[in-house]
Design an enzyme around this catalytic site. Structure first.
Site, mmCIF file in Angstrom:
data_model
loop_
_atom_site.group_PDB
_atom_site.id
_atom_site.type_symbol
_atom_site.label_atom_id
_atom_site.label_comp_id
_atom_site.label_asym_id
_atom_site.label_seq_id
_atom_site.Cartn_x
_atom_site.Cartn_y
_atom_site.Cartn_z
ATOM 1 N N HIS A 195 1.639 -16.112 32.440
ATOM 2 C CA HIS A 195 0.488 -15.578 33.168
ATOM 3 C C HIS A 195 -0.498 -14.910 32.220
ATOM 4 O O HIS A 195 -0.183 -14.641 31.053
ATOM 5 C CB HIS A 195 0.932 -14.559 34.223
ATOM 6 C CG HIS A 195 1.494 -13.295 33.638
ATOM 7 N ND1 HIS A 195 2.718 -13.251 33.013
ATOM 8 C CD2 HIS A 195 0.994 -12.027 33.578
ATOM 9 C CE1 HIS A 195 2.949 -12.024 32.588
ATOM 10 N NE2 HIS A 195 1.915 -11.258 32.917
ATOM 11 N N ASP A 203 -2.708 -11.373 32.467
ATOM 12 C CA ASP A 203 -2.659 -10.157 33.282
ATOM 13 C C ASP A 203 -3.884 -10.012 34.183
ATOM 14 O O ASP A 203 -5.025 -10.159 33.740
ATOM 15 C CB ASP A 203 -2.555 -8.924 32.391
ATOM 16 C CG ASP A 203 -1.169 -8.767 31.782
ATOM 17 O OD1 ASP A 203 -0.209 -9.278 32.363
ATOM 18 O OD2 ASP A 203 -1.070 -8.115 30.726
ATOM 19 N N HIS A 243 1.117 -15.186 28.553
ATOM 20 C CA HIS A 243 2.340 -14.657 27.941
ATOM 21 C C HIS A 243 3.499 -14.702 28.929
ATOM 22 O O HIS A 243 3.317 -14.873 30.142
ATOM 23 C CB HIS A 243 2.125 -13.239 27.403
ATOM 24 C CG HIS A 243 1.754 -12.220 28.433
ATOM 25 N ND1 HIS A 243 0.503 -12.124 28.989
ATOM 26 C CD2 HIS A 243 2.489 -11.230 29.017
ATOM 27 C CE1 HIS A 243 0.461 -11.130 29.857
ATOM 28 N NE2 HIS A 243 1.663 -10.574 29.901
ATOM 29 N N ARG A 251 2.496 0.097 29.193
ATOM 30 C CA ARG A 251 1.383 -0.856 29.174
ATOM 31 C C ARG A 251 0.098 -0.223 29.679
ATOM 32 O O ARG A 251 0.087 0.423 30.736
ATOM 33 C CB ARG A 251 1.703 -2.083 30.039
ATOM 34 C CG ARG A 251 0.717 -3.247 29.805
ATOM 35 C CD ARG A 251 0.981 -4.407 30.746
ATOM 36 N NE ARG A 251 0.200 -4.292 31.982
ATOM 37 C CZ ARG A 251 0.264 -5.164 32.991
ATOM 38 N NH1 ARG A 251 1.075 -6.205 32.910
ATOM 39 N NH2 ARG A 251 -0.463 -4.987 34.076
#
Length: 298
Positions: free
Chosen positions: A119, A121, A274, A289
């Site tokens: 995907h 983000d 990723h 994150r």
């Protein structure tokens, strides 16, 4: 970007002896000699920015920084986005999503299955992410790798017939595409409230997007969030997406990151997809994150 650099209070800081060392891989470079716990000079920030556009994934080694320092560095690239699963925010730092398989008192402290499918983000937002920064807090003794696939090269190597077939097409991205499937596998994933559902309404973006800074085309579809190509029959959409998904994650496009203590990885969601390779359940993994808002794809 120049205005942001000049306006930043750290702009007059002394330069650091940083080195950008490309990986022997289809993308990625490590950044050595940089200490993000210290003020970052405008020239150093500009060099990092250039390297990020060139290599798409930067690995900052041995960053012993606080959550606030991670947030402040991330915010120099643009506004930060808050993840819809607010129960996994770092306390007192809502800009940070905890990515972790650790449970305390029987409850997960973070999103344990983040990255289970390829995907980009927040591609399901009207303004998807520019990039994400993931800072290692606690790493397992085995597993836990993250894979990154170069979507500029994916477009460049797409057969001409497929390039012609997808040029100008648009696709729907939905946060809910795999959500119930993931909940079935991981019951600790919360059921979304109506307010959360309203926050993640599907978005439609070009199948081929143009990077707003480096000007290159990239494929912008993913198995996690892309549900359909708009305006063509369902079976044709499914067949075309399956072909694109297979192409975008080929081994020759991928850099596999084996985490080292205190690594912080900064990837460009406009250039790469990723995937989390997975961590054995009995081994602890925790990372923080931050996610930077990007532009509406074109």
């Amino acid at each position: 970007m120049t205005a942001v650099l000049n306006a930043h209070p750290q702009a007059a800081a002394p330069t650091q002896p940083l080195e950008i060392r490309p990986f022997d891989a289809p993308l990625g470079a490590e950044v050595l000699g940089l200490d993000l716990s210290q003020p970052l000079a405008a020239d150093d920030f500009a060099g990092i920015h250039r390297a990020h556009l060139q290599h798409h994934v930067l690995v900052f080694r041995d960053q012993r920084i606080t959550p606030r320092q991670q947030i402040d560095f991330s915010a120099r690239f643009g506004p930060l986005q808050i993840h819809v699963l607010k129960g996994f925010q770092l306390p007192h730092h809502p800009e940070i999503l905890i990515v972790s398989n650790i449970k305390e008192n029987g409850e997960p402290i973070g999103l344990g299955d983040a990255g289970a499918y390829w995907h980009s983000d927040l591609s399901y937002k009207e303004k998807p992410s520019l990039g994400s920064l993931l800072h290692a807090q606690e790493l397992p003794s085995e597993g836990g790798d993250t894979l990154f696939a170069n979507q500029h090269t994916a477009w460049d190597t797409l057969p001409a017939a497929l390039q012609n077939a997808v040029a100008g097409l648009r696709a729907e991205h939905s946060y809910l595409a795999k959500y119930e499937e993931l909940r079935a596998r991981n019951p600790w994933r919360p059921k979304l409230t109506q307010a959360q559902l309203d926050e993640v309404q599907p978005a439609v973006h070009p199948v081929v997007r143009t990077h707003p800074e480096n000007g290159r085309n990239a494929l912008f579809v993913s198995e996690h969030f892309t549900t359909r190509i708009v305006g063509i029959p369902k079976d044709e959409s499914r067949a075309l997406l399956d072909e694109l998904f297979a192409h975008t994650s080929r081994a020759e496009l991928v850099y596999r990151h084996a985490w080292q203590p205190h690594d912080m990885v900064f990837w460009d969601n406009r250039s790469v997809t990723h995937l989390a390779a997975g961590t054995p359940d009995h081994l602890r993994r925790k990372l923080y994150r931050t996610t930077i808002e990007g532009n509406e794809p074109f």
